[in-house]
Enzyme design. Structure first.
Site, PDB file in Angstrom:
ATOM      1  N   SER A   6       0.834  -1.203   0.000  1.00 35.55           N
ATOM      2  CA  SER A   6       0.000   0.000   0.000  1.00 35.55           C
ATOM      3  C   SER A   6       0.870   1.254   0.000  1.00 35.55           C
ATOM      4  CB  SER A   6      -0.914  -0.001   1.226  1.00 35.55           C
ATOM      5  OG  SER A   6      -1.884  -1.013   1.098  1.00 35.55           O
TER       6      SER A   6
ATOM      7  N   GLU B  81      -4.077  -4.193  -7.059  1.00 31.67           N
ATOM      8  CA  GLU B  81      -4.214  -2.880  -7.719  1.00 31.67           C
ATOM      9  C   GLU B  81      -4.628  -1.807  -6.720  1.00 31.67           C
ATOM     10  OE1 GLU B  81      -3.889  -3.908 -12.054  1.00 31.67           O
ATOM     11  OE2 GLU B  81      -5.280  -2.325 -11.636  1.00 31.67           O
ATOM     12  N   GLY B  82      -4.070  -1.921  -5.536  1.00 30.55           N
ATOM     13  CA  GLY B  82      -4.437  -0.999  -4.466  1.00 30.55           C
ATOM     14  C   GLY B  82      -5.561  -1.617  -3.667  1.00 30.55           C
TER      15      GLY B  82
ATOM     16  N   ARG C  13     -33.028 -26.810  -7.196  1.00 28.41           N
ATOM     17  CA  ARG C  13     -32.884 -27.460  -5.899  1.00 28.41           C
ATOM     18  C   ARG C  13     -34.220 -27.442  -5.144  1.00 28.41           C
ATOM     19  NH1 ARG C  13     -30.311 -30.958  -2.492  1.00 28.41           N
ATOM     20  NH2 ARG C  13     -30.114 -30.118  -0.377  1.00 28.41           N
TER      21      ARG C  13
END
Lengths: 386, 261
Positions: free
Chosen positions: A131, A363-364, A267
């Site tokens: 970071s 990417e951050g 289901r």
């Protein structure tokens, strides 16, 4: 929802969808299980011109923008995030050249990206600089007509598989982040090697390795832009690439929603399909709503960036933040809708949930995205006259 | 190498149903596709072009809407598209189709190789390819599963059988029909699709051909489809759920009654 895509955008989506359904879905489980790099699928993407999408026409591309790239990424992500990140990371590695490269650099590198002959990768992160990207320690020292690189980049997507790397290194340690510069490094350059392939929680088809530079000598002409512009290059690159991560989020959320709705229709419990239960319906409704909202934001921002807008960091960060959080929530709830079956590897949603987690991290991190948005708000409101 | 690929636009038979009252195909709303076997022929032609140079022309006989199949072939790598289309050609059987296609192909200049899928999934006759070679008086090999080599004046190919294959030398110009084992067709490319959109489709009608009207269309066809029907479903069998010993005895008695054992 009709987003009024152009004919060309529809075709990009169509081909990416066909690749996803015919080439990725049948092998995604195996690629994940064996942690196998999707080389064959990348060849199919290349042959179908998907790598040409965001490259300018003069370099053999199709001249598309962030919007077109995002559409391709979204479709591939419906099938497998490990495959789609392999595709998208090539553009993360290419944007520094696309945005800041000289004509010679563009002419040398972009045509091979457009044909898909060569993959790209982007090297910023280091062991002690995640970071806090300003903390990088990799250095590039000018020596005559060369730069000599030393240092190690960590967790680089397509590391070892890509041919073209854009790397951020310090040319002037005394200036901190302002002393960083961006370079193009080709695979097989002496002094450039790779660490072991990382073992990951998700996106296991993608290759993640260290880039190791030991007195790696590269030509001075491989400097992108000017010395000291490294962080500018990196930040503008991320502005362009973050909607692609958001598109990954939209794609994987849609993929998980599709599985969940189809499962819920079939289901049966307590004598009826579980989609008849409001508890399930409400979950699906929230999943669908958030997925659509993430898509709408991603497209709107991608189009805004493609309009040559100047200040895009804030909105670009918003797409990534929101798309990643939606993907995590929707895939987690898809597992919940499938219950015990969802937790088993024979259904695709457990993989989707593992895969989705990376979207909040790479990417951050999403926390860093909030920092970007917060900083932009402070700046915006300070400029407004009260 | 000048290569011609003959393709057919067919209804997607995986989605076609038969109207039980009229015994005809219910084509309404069913997507038209390139006959799947022809995709292998297109792919092989494009690969031969990529390896040896040349031009791939894709040809189809059909109504104007068959142009969409030709455009799809261009997106898959073909260079030129030829539509053989005229009301006079409608209703042709396999012989007349081959006769008409042969006349059309003769107008295309030099042709070294003609490729066809082994058969179409609607009619399933596998006749047009071989019949076309006959009309053009050129050699052919059907059911090709591999092109081994391309030399001056001939090619070496593998012809597939149920058990094994033959290695055959095919003089050029020649024709081959291909089976799906020959390759894995590529997906269309974006640039191909854009080329396809702009591509000019060269149309050949009755007036452009050196043919006799007596051999054209439904009236010229020596064969007729008299009836199309779904095979009758097998009658439901009997189901026994008893003691295994008793059932075995019952089964043996039953088979003896019917004089099967």
């Amino acid at each position: 929802m009709d987003y009024f895509l152009t004919e060309e955008q529809q075709e990009i989506r169509e081909i990416a969808r066909q690749i996803a359904e015919e080439k990725i879905v049948p092998v995604r489980e195996e690629l994940d299980e064996k942690e196998e790099f999707p080389a064959e699928i990348m060849n199919v993407c290349a042959q179908s011109d998907l790598f040409a999408v965001p490259i300018p026409e003069e370099y053999g591309g199709l001249g598309g923008g962030v919007m077109e790239m995002s559409l391709a990424v979204e479709e591939l992500s419906k099938a497998c995030l490990g495959v789609s990140v392999t595709y998208a990371a090539t553009f993360l590695g290419s944007y520094p050249i696309l945005l800041f490269g000289s004509d010679d650099q563009k002419a040398k590198y972009l045509p091979d990206i457009a044909t898909g002959e060569k993959l790209g990768a982007f090297g910023l992160t280091e062991a002690n600089a995640g970071s806090d990207a300003g903390g990088i320690r990799t250095t590039a020292v000018k020596d005559g007509d060369s730069y000599i690189l030393n240092g190690t980049k960590q967790w680089i997507t397509n590391g070892g598989e890509a041919e073209i790397y854009t790397v951020i290194a310090l040319t002037d340690r005394s200036r901190g982040p302002r002393g960083a510069s961006a370079f193009i490094v080709e695979k097989d350059t002496p002094g450039f090697s790779f660490g072991k392939k990382e073992k990951k929680m998700g996106i296991r088809a993608s290759a993640t390795r260290e880039l190791v530079f030991e007195d790696c000598r590269i030509p001075a002409e491989n400097l992108i832009s000017k010395e000291g512009m490294g962080f500018m290059v990196a930040m503008k690159t991320l502005d362009m690439s973050r909607p692609g991560i958001a598109a990954q989020g939209v794609g994987i959320a849609q993929g998980a929603l599709d599985v969940a709705v189809n499962y819920a229709r079939e289901r049966r419990q307590f004598g009826q399909p579980i989609i008849g239960f409001q508890a399930v319906q409400h979950m699906l409704a929230d999943m669908a709503t958030k997925t659509e909202a993430a898509r709408a934001l991603t497209y709107a921002v991608a189009r805004y960036i493609d309009s040559d807008a100047k200040e895009v960091s804030k909105v670009s960060a918003m797409t990534k933040l929101f798309g990643a959080d939606v993907a995590m929530e929707v895939t987690t709830n898809a597992v919940q809708v499938l219950g015990g079956y969802g937790y088993m590897r024979e259904y695709p949603v457990e993989k989707m949930m593992r895969d989705a987690k990376i979207l909040q991290i790479y990417e951050g991190t999403n926390q860093i995205q909030r920092n970007v948005i917060g900083a932009a708000l402070i700046k915006e409101y300070a400029q407004k006259k009260s | 190498m000048q290569i011609v690929v003959c393709i057919k636009q067919v209804p997607d038979t995986t989605k076609v149903k038969i109207n039980p009252e009229t015994n005809t195909l219910m084509r309404e709303g069913v997507e038209s596709i390139i006959n799947p076997f022809d995709l292998y022929a297109i792919e092989e032609a494009v690969r031969l072009k990529e390896a040896h140079g040349g031009v791939v022309k894709v040809v189809t006989m059909g109504p104007p809407q068959a142009g969409s199949a030709l455009r799809e072939a261009i997106a898959l790598g073909a260079d030129e598209a030829v539509l053989v289309s005229d009301r006079a050609f409608a209703g042709a059987d396999t012989w007349v189709t081959a006769y008409t296609l042969a006349a059309a192909i003769r107008t295309l200049g030099q042709v070294d190789l003609i490729l066809c899928g082994k058969q179409a999934i609607d009619g399933d006759t596998a006749q047009v390819g071989p019949s076309l070679a006959d009309q053009l008086n050129i050699p052919f090999v059907a059911f090709v599963r591999k092109v081994r080599e391309v030399a001056d004046g001939s090619m070496v190919v593998e012809r597939m059988f149920e058990e094994g294959y033959e290695v055959v030398r095919l003089p050029i110009p020649g024709l081959m029909t291909v089976v799906k084992e020959i390759n894995e067709p590529r997906l269309p490319s974006l640039k191909g699709k854009m080329r396809a959109k702009k591509a000019e489709i060269f149309t050949i009608d009755r007036s452009a051909l050196d043919v006799e009207d007596a051999f054209l269309g439904l009236d010229g066809s020596p064969t007729r489809v008299v009836k199309i029907f779904s095979p009758e479903l097998k009658k439901a069998g009997e189901k026994w759920e008893e003691d295994p010993g008793e059932m075995a005895a019952k089964l043996v008695a039953n088979l003896r009654d019917q004089k099967i054992i």
